[in-house]
Design an enzyme around this catalytic site. Structure first.
Site, short mmCIF file in Angstrom:
data_model
loop_
_atom_site.label_atom_id
_atom_site.label_comp_id
_atom_site.label_asym_id
_atom_site.label_seq_id
_atom_site.Cartn_x
_atom_site.Cartn_y
_atom_site.Cartn_z
N GLU A 209 7.05 52.03 43.20
CA GLU A 209 7.98 52.74 42.29
C GLU A 209 7.32 53.97 41.65
O GLU A 209 8.04 54.94 41.42
CB GLU A 209 8.49 51.77 41.23
CG GLU A 209 9.39 50.67 41.79
CD GLU A 209 8.62 49.59 42.57
OE1 GLU A 209 7.40 49.43 42.33
OE2 GLU A 209 9.23 48.94 43.43
N ASP B 44 4.45 47.67 48.79
CA ASP B 44 4.94 47.07 47.54
C ASP B 44 4.56 48.00 46.38
O ASP B 44 3.77 48.93 46.56
CB ASP B 44 4.27 45.69 47.40
CG ASP B 44 4.77 44.91 46.19
OD1 ASP B 44 5.90 45.16 45.74
OD2 ASP B 44 4.02 44.05 45.70
N ASP C 290 11.73 41.14 43.17
CA ASP C 290 11.38 39.84 42.59
C ASP C 290 12.57 39.13 41.97
O ASP C 290 12.78 39.15 40.75
CB ASP C 290 10.27 40.03 41.55
CG ASP C 290 9.00 40.54 42.20
OD1 ASP C 290 8.87 40.43 43.44
OD2 ASP C 290 8.13 41.04 41.46
#
Ligand code: MIG
Length: 799
Positions: A408, A405, A483
């Site tokens: 980025e 997760d 999300d």
């Protein structure tokens, strides 16, 4: 007053006339008087690479996106020249290069223009960072449509839109919001039934304008790097997608359990809570294969550690879960807590593995653990180190799979929500700043994770999930769309995103079913599950602060609906696994948007809701509350309503009833759909037969079933079973031929054919030229018969 700076600024710059041409086998070089070089590489008959240098120099040729296994080779390459143009011809396309402007035009061999430069290549010098902003503009044809581009939460047809690629943590993003978690700079153009594709292999922030700014122009550009794109020719859209997927790669087959139903939450802890959830699944007989541990299992959010209070004996816990048929998937983030007593931190410091800022200090940023440093995953040595960190987790403790997760990377409380742009990266020996490495950072993290997980779950197959992705990341990991929110609009977005990702070479994808932020009501949850079981990755996940989101959280009626659809997914596992096999081997997207399924039918070009699951099942989610059905488009051909068995003629819009316990679902006539029995988890039940749901058709239809041992690597040594079925339907006869390939022996001995829509009464059955007396047949009620799995030809004759 004119200042020096203003005098220096040159605005857009353009190539001028070609003064030199050179050919080096499959590479052609055109050099202009003002120092632009266009390199055209004929990769395959229908895959052509265009690369532009300014100032006479190319950068070193390097790509994270292109797969080592990409196919190469062509049958013809001919170059001819006139006073004003060069022509390059392969067996599929003809490329014109204009001598005066370096503009190109690509057509098929009949001379139909597929794609044509408008201004073509141009650039602007970047005074702040050096290098160029590189730009390309193409002529948009009237009636042209555009598709692809990864996870964009917008209409499937991109005509009239502008999008950009910069992977971003976008909590609770909305429709049309830009940019999102993935950067997949690949689009498909479709005009007059001819499809082509363009992949702009540039990792800087890139932009695509599909006739948004100017009606007649489609353009793409990037903040740095080279104008470097691949052109693919169809004319079928499916071929364009396959060519792109061949270039950027496909994953290996996942273990079959990865295609089961997965349950996640931010977060399940302590151990007793995890066990309670697992037990509920078994008690309520809702199939489930995996349970997820989010960041709270860690000790103070330190990767590769356990919170000893909540999980005192993780190894025992995971062993017990496994005995009950559950795999455990744990989260790992990129941020490493700055803590001199934490071994991962110390090791990375000693080895110099953390990213540094432009002038030398370490890059740090706040994430869940507090202040963190970030490993430079673009350094191959760092990737090897990271892979080894999984050893204890996988090989010793029994963790089954990993999700990455925040890769980025997402950083809290800083402008831009990511690493500062001057952060430096190794980029596999091509040092650069974050401007160039940002979009591939998460990809390189999950690549390292994949290597480690693969090494340490061996002889089992790795299963890895990533949030951030660039083109090619599909080789290493599955992915989810980040999300999202528990709203009806997000159900629409999930549907569009999954189709778009599949069209962009990335099929192993799913949404947080039910929505991550906020809480769905039972109706929305039921409608979302009905869609989610038809997505390649099927997981319920939600944030902790918005209430429970398990299948039983919305009352008995919804629990029953959820069970019914998860059971359907488990029955369809052999069908889904075959879809996956075709994706891995042939680059065929697991979900097909209607335009991909039937591009000749203009009615499909602006459709967003309906899609084909694999090649024979048409799905259309109900996307609004209080619906008793919906209008949808049935593509051309004949389709069986899955629920009623009514046959409808496609090519029209139709109202389809669907109460809360149904979703509009149709089976293409002629299909043979393989099914397993319902199991509570993959491998629970010994397979005694393979159900083949056959939907009669007058005419011919092909189906296939791929099987293997569902785990491990035997299949790469020929231990697989691929059955191809050819159905030939006549008014008074049905013939099924089977061709079998591969050395895997399936555990069952027989097929149970359920014959749907047979227009005659059976009077005679012949198996491999031998008549079978009807009384000797195992007829299981109406039109259901059991046949040995080894038959090669089955004749069913009627009157
Ligand atoms: O800042 O780990 O998208 O799935 O539950 C939030 C907590 C970090 C974002 C992920 C989400 C996950 C959550 N993570």
């Amino acid at each position: 007053m004119i200042t020096n700076t203003e005098l220096e600024y040159k605005g857009n710059l353009y190539p001028n006339k070609i003064v030199d041409f050179r050919q080096d086998t499959d590479k052609l070089y055109f050099t202009t008087e003002n120092g632009v070089i266009l390199q055209i590489t004929v990769m395959r008959n229908s895959t052509i690479r265009f690369r532009y240098a300014t100032g006479h120099t190319f950068e070193p040729d390097f790509s994270y996106a292109v797969s080592e296994n990409a196919s190469r080779g062509y049958n013809r390459l001919e170059v001819t020249e006139t006073d004003s143009e060069y022509y390059i011809e392969t067996t599929r396309v003809k490329i014109l290069v204009d001598k005066a402007s370096l503009r190109t035009q690509i057509s098929d061999l009949e001379g139909n223009i597929l794609n044509e430069d408008e201004i073509g290549f141009h650039w602007e010098e970047n005074y702040q960072y050096g290098g160029n902003t590189v730009k390309m503009s193409k002529i948009t044809q009237t009636g042209e449509s555009f598709y692809g581009m990864g996870d964009k939460a917008t209409h499937l047809n991109l005509k009239g839109k502008r999008v950009n690629n910069w992977v971003m943590d976008q909590y609770a993003y909305g429709k049309d919001q830009e940019p999102l978690y993935k950067a997949i700079p690949f689009y498909i153009g479709l005009n007059k039934n001819r499809a082509y594709g363009i992949f702009f292999d540039n990792s800087f922030r890139s932009y695509f304008d599909f006739a948004h700014e100017r009606r007649n122009a489609t353009s793409f550009w990037a903040d740095g790097g080279e104008m470097n794109y691949y052109f693919f020719y169809g004319p079928e859209m499916s071929k364009v997608v396959r060519l792109y997927t061949d270039l950027t790669g496909t994953p290996e087959l996942p273990p079959l359990w990865a295609l089961g139903y997965h349950q996640s939450k931010w977060s399940y802890f302590p151990e007793s809570r995890v066990k309670e959830i697992a037990k509920q699944f078994r008690d309520l007989r809702i199939p489930c294969d995996a349970i997820y541990l989010d960041i709270d299992y860690m000790d103070g959010f330190r990767c590769f550690t356990w919170d000893k209070n909540h999980f005192p004996e993780p190894k025992r816990m995971m062993k017990e879960l496994k005995e009950d048929g559950f795999k455990t998937v744990v989260m790992i983030d990129p941020g490493i807590k700055i803590d001199k007593d934490y071994w991962v931190y110390r090791e990375a410091m000693e080895k110099g593995y953390f990213c540094r800022r432009g002038d030398g200090p370490y890059m740090h940023g706040k994430v869940w653990p507090g202040e963190c440093n970030f490993p430079d995953f673009t350094n191959p040595e760092v990737r090897e180190w990271w892979a080894e960190l999984y050893k204890e987790f996988m090989a010793e403790m029994g963790v089954d799979a990993v999700w990455n997760d925040m890769n980025e990377p997402a950083v809290m409380e800083v402008p831009g929500k990511t690493a500062p742009l001057d952060t430096r990266h190794n980029f596999d020996g091509h040092p650069c700043t974050h401007r160039k490495a940002h979009n591939i950072y998460g990809m390189q993290m999950v690549r390292a994770t994949y290597e480690g997980v693969k090494k340490y779950v061996y002889p089992k197959r790795p299963f890895v999930i990533t949030r951030a992705a660039f083109s090619g990341t599909q080789r290493y990991a599955s992915t989810w769309t980040g999300d999202n929110v528990a709203t009806w609009e997000h159900l629409w977005i999930a549907n569009v995103q999954m189709q778009r990702m599949c069209m962009s070479g990335y099929s192993f994808v799913g949404s947080d079913i039910g929505g991550f932020a906020e809480q769905p009501n039972g109706e929305l949850f039921a409608r979302w599950i009905q869609l989610g079981v038809f997505h390649p990755f099927c997981r319920v996940h939600s944030s902790g602060d918005h209430g429970d989101q398990e299948p039983w959280s919305f009352g008995d009626e919804v629990t029953d609906i959820v069970r019914k659809f998860i059971e359907l997914r488990y029955q369809l596992l052999p069908y889904l696994y075959t879809m996956f096999y075709k994706y891995v081997n042939d680059g065929i997207p697991m979900l097909q948007s209607l335009v991909h399924f039937d591009q000749e039918d203009n009615q499909t070009h602006f459709r967003t809701d309906e899609f084909i699951f694999g090649d024979h099942i048409l799905v259309c989610p109900v996307q609004e509350p209080n619906a008793q059905g919906r209008r949808m488009y049935i593509p051309r051909g004949k389709w069986y309503n899955f629920w009623t068995e009514e046959v409808v003629d496609g090519g029209l819009e139709k109202w389809v009833p669907a109460e809360l316990d149904e979703i509009p679902l149709f089976i293409k006539e002629g299909a043979i759909i393989p099914k397993y029995p319902v199991q509570q988890y993959v491998g629970e039940v010994e397979l005694e037969e393979l159900v083949l749901d056959l939907y009669y058709k007058e005419g011919v239809e092909l189906s296939s079933v791929y099987e293997d041992s569902q785990e491990g690597f035997d299949y790469t040594q020929g231990k697989y079973s691929l059955r191809k079925f050819k159905l030939i339907g006549k008014p008074k006869q049905l013939i099924v031929q089977q061709y079998k390939d591969g050395a895997f022996t399936t555990p069952y001995e027989s097929f149970r054919f359920n014959l749907h829509g047979l227009p005659f009464k059976i009077v005679e059955i012949e198996i491999d030229n031998e008549k079978v007396a009807l009384k000797d047949l195992k007829l299981n009620g109406d039109n259901s018969l059991t046949v040995s799995k080894n038959f090669t030809e089955l004749h069913i004759t009627g009157k």
